[in-house]
Design a protein around this motif. Structure first.
Motif, mmCIF file in Angstrom:
data_model
loop_
_atom_site.group_PDB
_atom_site.id
_atom_site.type_symbol
_atom_site.label_atom_id
_atom_site.label_comp_id
_atom_site.label_asym_id
_atom_site.label_seq_id
_atom_site.Cartn_x
_atom_site.Cartn_y
_atom_site.Cartn_z
ATOM 1 N N PRO A 164 0.139 -10.471 5.202
ATOM 2 C CA PRO A 164 1.667 -9.709 5.395
ATOM 3 C C PRO A 164 1.359 -8.342 4.875
ATOM 4 C CG PRO A 164 2.615 -10.907 4.385
ATOM 5 C CD PRO A 164 0.848 -11.480 4.594
ATOM 6 N N VAL A 165 1.636 -7.112 5.207
ATOM 7 C CA VAL A 165 2.063 -6.169 4.106
ATOM 8 C C VAL A 165 2.502 -5.257 3.971
ATOM 9 C CG1 VAL A 165 -0.707 -5.730 4.846
ATOM 10 C CG2 VAL A 165 1.569 -4.514 6.588
ATOM 11 N N ILE A 166 3.278 -4.253 2.680
ATOM 12 C CA ILE A 166 4.424 -3.375 2.945
ATOM 13 C C ILE A 166 3.974 -2.491 2.908
ATOM 14 C CG2 ILE A 166 6.365 -3.657 0.611
ATOM 15 C CD1 ILE A 166 4.884 -5.985 0.034
ATOM 16 N N GLY A 167 4.089 -1.380 2.736
ATOM 17 C CA GLY A 167 4.526 -0.378 2.926
ATOM 18 C C GLY A 167 5.212 0.880 2.160
ATOM 19 N N TYR A 169 1.080 -1.210 -0.178
ATOM 20 C CA TYR A 169 -0.164 0.082 -0.075
ATOM 21 C C TYR A 169 1.038 1.030 0.016
ATOM 22 C CZ TYR A 169 1.407 0.846 5.020
ATOM 23 O OH TYR A 169 2.060 0.556 6.259
ATOM 24 N N GLY A 170 0.428 2.589 -0.561
ATOM 25 C CA GLY A 170 0.977 3.837 -1.064
ATOM 26 C C GLY A 170 0.676 4.098 0.931
ATOM 27 N N THR A 187 -5.861 -1.599 3.418
ATOM 28 C CA THR A 187 -5.289 -2.435 3.995
ATOM 29 C C THR A 187 -4.754 -2.995 4.897
ATOM 30 O OG1 THR A 187 -3.426 -1.636 2.097
ATOM 31 C CG2 THR A 187 -2.667 -2.796 4.534
ATOM 32 N N GLN A 188 -4.955 -2.494 5.916
ATOM 33 C CA GLN A 188 -5.608 -3.339 7.092
ATOM 34 C C GLN A 188 -7.043 -4.289 8.063
ATOM 35 O OE1 GLN A 188 -4.819 -0.057 10.719
ATOM 36 N NE2 GLN A 188 -2.944 -0.988 11.139
#
Length: 228
Positions: free
Chosen positions: A89-92, A62-63, A79-80
């Motif tokens: 999992p997430v990637i900022g 996500y931006g 995103t959350q």
């Protein structure tokens, strides 16, 4: 097999959504104040077109900003919510880096200056270059600054973003600086490779750690005359 990553950004006037494995279907539209209405239906459309589901993804990138306070919050919240629901999992990724990635992908250049119009007479700015491995790296702090106070190195570089569009005259003295006016706002399809590398190298976090990057610590409202 390539990682299947949902890419999304709502941090500026533009909304962009893509799947890393189906970039031909990527969505990009300038739709101010419509992000919260359009994002989830577009994500659903992307998944349907790819014949996949949220639970089949590997991660969400996500931006994280900088950009509009409301837009950044929308992007992080969505995103959350999705990541919690599917245990992903997430990637900022910095919205400024997203634009730099696009510039490097479309131009033969060593240095890119990115500027997004931050309103109130300011811009969000960062300087990116490519290292010896070909990776895009930020060589300055991300800042919010009045453009006339910004001093750039006088090197061959390309400037991208609405900040340079709005304040073009401020940078007229930088004779080695050219502009790619086709890159105004972040388009997440250009971080597909970056997101996959981050995922494969374990540079991910749990959804609860998804954080916005406002750059501005607080909103600096300008009061109307007579309202001090």
């Amino acid at each position: 097999m390539s990682a299947k990553i949902l890419l999304l950004d709502a941090s500026t006037e533009a909304l962009s959504v893509a799947l890393s494995t189906h970039l031909d279907n990527a969505f990009f539209e300038e739709c101010p104040q419509q992000h919260s209405q359009k994002m989830l239906p577009e994500i659903e459309r992307q998944l349907k077109q790819a014949n996949t589901s949220l639970k089949e993804l590997d991660a969400i990138a996500y931006g994280k900003g900088p950009g509009s306070f409301t837009g950044v919050r929308v992007g992080v919240s969505v995103t959350q919510g999705l990541a919690f629901a599917a245990n992903l999992p997430v990637i900022g990724v910095s919205t400024l880096q997203i634009m730099a990635e696009q510039c490097f992908a479309q131009n033969e250049v060593q240095d890119v200056f990115v500027a997004i119009d931050a309103r109130m007479g300011e811009i969000y700015f960062a300087h990116y270059t490519k290292n010896e491995h070909g990776d895009v790296v930020c060589v300055s702090d991300e800042v919010v600054i009045k453009p006339e106070l910004l001093t750039l190195p006088n090197i061959p570089a390309i400037g991208v973003g609405t900040g340079f569009e709005t304040y073009r005259d401020v940078f007229a003295s930088y004779t080695k600086l050219t502009f790619d006016d086709s890159i105004r706002l972040p388009n997440v399809k250009f971080i597909a490779n970056f997101a996959e590398l981050a995922y494969n190298s374990g540079n991910v976090v749990d959804a609860k750690h998804a954080q916005p990057s406002y750059v501005r610590d607080t909103v600096t409202w300008k009061k109307l005359p007579g309202k001090e």
